[in-house]
Design a protein around this motif. Structure first.
Motif, PDB file in Angstrom:
ATOM      1  N   VAL A  76       0.824  -1.200   0.000  1.00 42.67           N
ATOM      2  CA  VAL A  76       0.000   0.000   0.000  1.00 42.67           C
ATOM      3  C   VAL A  76       0.866   1.261   0.000  1.00 42.67           C
ATOM      4  CG1 VAL A  76      -0.203   0.287   2.495  1.00 42.67           C
ATOM      5  CG2 VAL A  76      -2.106   0.969   1.006  1.00 42.67           C
ATOM      6  N   ALA A  77       2.141   1.098   0.311  1.00 35.98           N
ATOM      7  CA  ALA A  77       3.057   2.240   0.330  1.00 35.98           C
ATOM      8  C   ALA A  77       3.881   2.338  -0.961  1.00 35.98           C
ATOM      9  CB  ALA A  77       3.998   2.140   1.528  1.00 35.98           C
ATOM     10  N   SER A  78       3.633   1.485  -1.928  1.00 39.23           N
ATOM     11  CA  SER A  78       4.417   1.471  -3.161  1.00 39.23           C
ATOM     12  C   SER A  78       4.111   2.681  -4.037  1.00 39.23           C
ATOM     13  CB  SER A  78       4.140   0.197  -3.958  1.00 39.23           C
ATOM     14  OG  SER A  78       4.588  -0.942  -3.266  1.00 39.23           O
ATOM     15  N   VAL A  79       5.163   3.280  -4.555  1.00 36.85           N
ATOM     16  CA  VAL A  79       5.006   4.390  -5.495  1.00 36.85           C
ATOM     17  C   VAL A  79       4.240   3.926  -6.732  1.00 36.85           C
ATOM     18  CG1 VAL A  79       6.249   5.952  -7.044  1.00 36.85           C
ATOM     19  CG2 VAL A  79       7.065   5.602  -4.693  1.00 36.85           C
ATOM     20  N   ALA A  80       4.555   2.708  -7.201  1.00 38.77           N
ATOM     21  CA  ALA A  80       3.906   2.185  -8.409  1.00 38.77           C
ATOM     22  C   ALA A  80       2.388   2.118  -8.245  1.00 38.77           C
ATOM     23  CB  ALA A  80       4.457   0.800  -8.738  1.00 38.77           C
TER      24      ALA A  80
END
Length: 408
Positions: A76-80
């Protein structure tokens, strides 16, 4: 839009971008090859990286590619993730959400028990995920605003901030509707493996033909993608077009029919033959007529090679293999001759070498295996031996390697 591609940590070179785009192209081809719907069609770089139409509904695909051996798991913290959500939110005013589906395809894995797990199945409830995403978006926006207020540098969450703001700007109903149409495909094959996937998907063809057919299909597909960008064809490439091309290739392989395009052609008036042809033949006292004939056949063979390679993706490898075969056939004759004439006079060496040339010109096309089953034109073998002579892969004089040393 373009798919993110990394070769190593922090690498964003032109090579990475090119690989990312080609990955999109191959993914689109794989999707259309595997599709069973009659109306299936694929378009690149329109509403998303790849747009796939199936049964009248569009699937917008965001691709995240990497050649890293251990890409970081999607979370949930991924830039993608947030860049993908932002891209889809920007598309919403242009489409009817009821007719759309969205998919994030990434070579990165999804951690076991991840809060994003509901996205693996379109039918799974997104209620919990909606709350998690809203909480994360608020956290990112608040922490960025607080850091900016306090003059901190660098500011946190710069890459995720636009996606989080766009998500929070949506109404609750739109968020729920959008997320109900979103899926994720983690641990997807990278560009090295997706080519194998295309080959394996050609189940209607014999296993020994799939590599060749997939190679030629990808060559055709690449050209169609370029044409679609240059307005030389419709933007969408349909399943019907791909099926027709596959049928054409199957027919070509079944008959392997090759036309002798240069049987009755002659070199143009301004043609300048490679000087090595005459140089090689003069070493064995060929007549002027024989030299001109050799130059003509070399032009025919070289022109035929160029035409085949331009029209068919498999031809370069076939031509190379056949050249190797011709060299072996020549070597079985030239080798013993050269050995027998080590102590011979120059006149004897020249006469023996002349016989080898005349064999290549008058007899070889009748004695060696043809290039293809239906091939009977003599000029290809005659001229190919001259092409090889220009490259000094073959020669006529017993000592041609020594005599031609240093001559280009």
């Amino acid at each position: 839009m373009s798919s993110a591609t990394t070769v190593g940590s922090g690498s964003h070179s032109a090579v990475d971008a090119a690989l990312g785009f080609y990955y999109q192209s191959l993914y689109g081809l794989l999707a259309i090859v595997k599709a069973t719907e009659d109306d299936a069609a694929v378009c690149l770089e329109r509403l998303d990286d790849v747009e796939i139409v199936l049964n009248g509904r569009s699937l917008l695909v965001q691709l995240k590619h990497s050649l890293s051996k251990k890409p970081a798991a999607v979370s949930v913290a991924s830039v993608a993730l947030w860049k993908t959500l932002r891209a889809w939110i920007e598309v919403l005013p242009k489409v009817s959400l009821d007719d759309m589906r969205f998919q994030l395809v990434t070579v990165a894995p999804l951690a076991t028990g991840s809060v994003l797990s509901p996205l693996l199945d379109e039918m799974t409830s997104r209620a919990g995920l909606l709350s998690v995403l809203e909480t994360e978006a608020h956290r990112v926006v608040n922490e960025h605003a607080e850091a900016k207020k306090n003059g901190r540098s660098p500011l946190p969450h710069v890459e995720r901030l636009p996606g989080c703001l766009a998500y929070l700007a949506l109404s609750n109903a739109t968020r729920e509707k959008l997320l109900s149409r979103v899926t994720i495909q983690p641990a997807a094959n990278d560009i090295n493996k997706i080519q194998r996937d295309i080959t394996n998907a050609l189940r209607h063809f014999p296993p020994d033909q799939r590599d060749l057919i997939s190679q030629r299909l990808m060559e055709w597909w690449d050209l169609q993608i370029v044409y679609s960008f240059c307005a030389k064809r419709e933007r969408f490439i349909t399943r019907l077009e791909v099926q027709e091309r596959l049928l054409e290739m199957a027919g070509e392989l079944a008959t392997d029919e090759l036309l002798a395009d240069y049987r009755f052609e002659v070199p143009p008036d301004d043609h300048s033959p490679p000087s090595m042809i005459a140089t090689q033949l003069q070493l064995v006292n060929c007549t002027s007529f024989e030299i001109r004939s050799a130059q003509r056949e070399e032009w025919k063979a070289r022109s035929q090679r160029h035409k085949w390679m331009k029209e068919r993706a498999d031809m370069a490898a076939r031509i190379h293999r056949y050249d190797e075969y011709l060299v072996l056939e020549w070597g079985d004759r030239h080798g013993p001759m050269a050995e027998e004439h080590q102590s011979a006079t120059e006149d004897e060496k020249q006469a023996a070498g002349l016989e080898i040339f005349r064999w290549s010109f008058k007899q070889a096309h009748q004695e060696v295996d043809p290039f293809a089953k239906n091939w009977s034109a003599s000029y290809y073998v005659r001229g190919s031996y001259q092409v090889l002579a220009v490259e000094k892969s073959v020669g006529w004089h017993p000592d041609f390697v020594t005599l031609l040393k240093g001559i280009a």
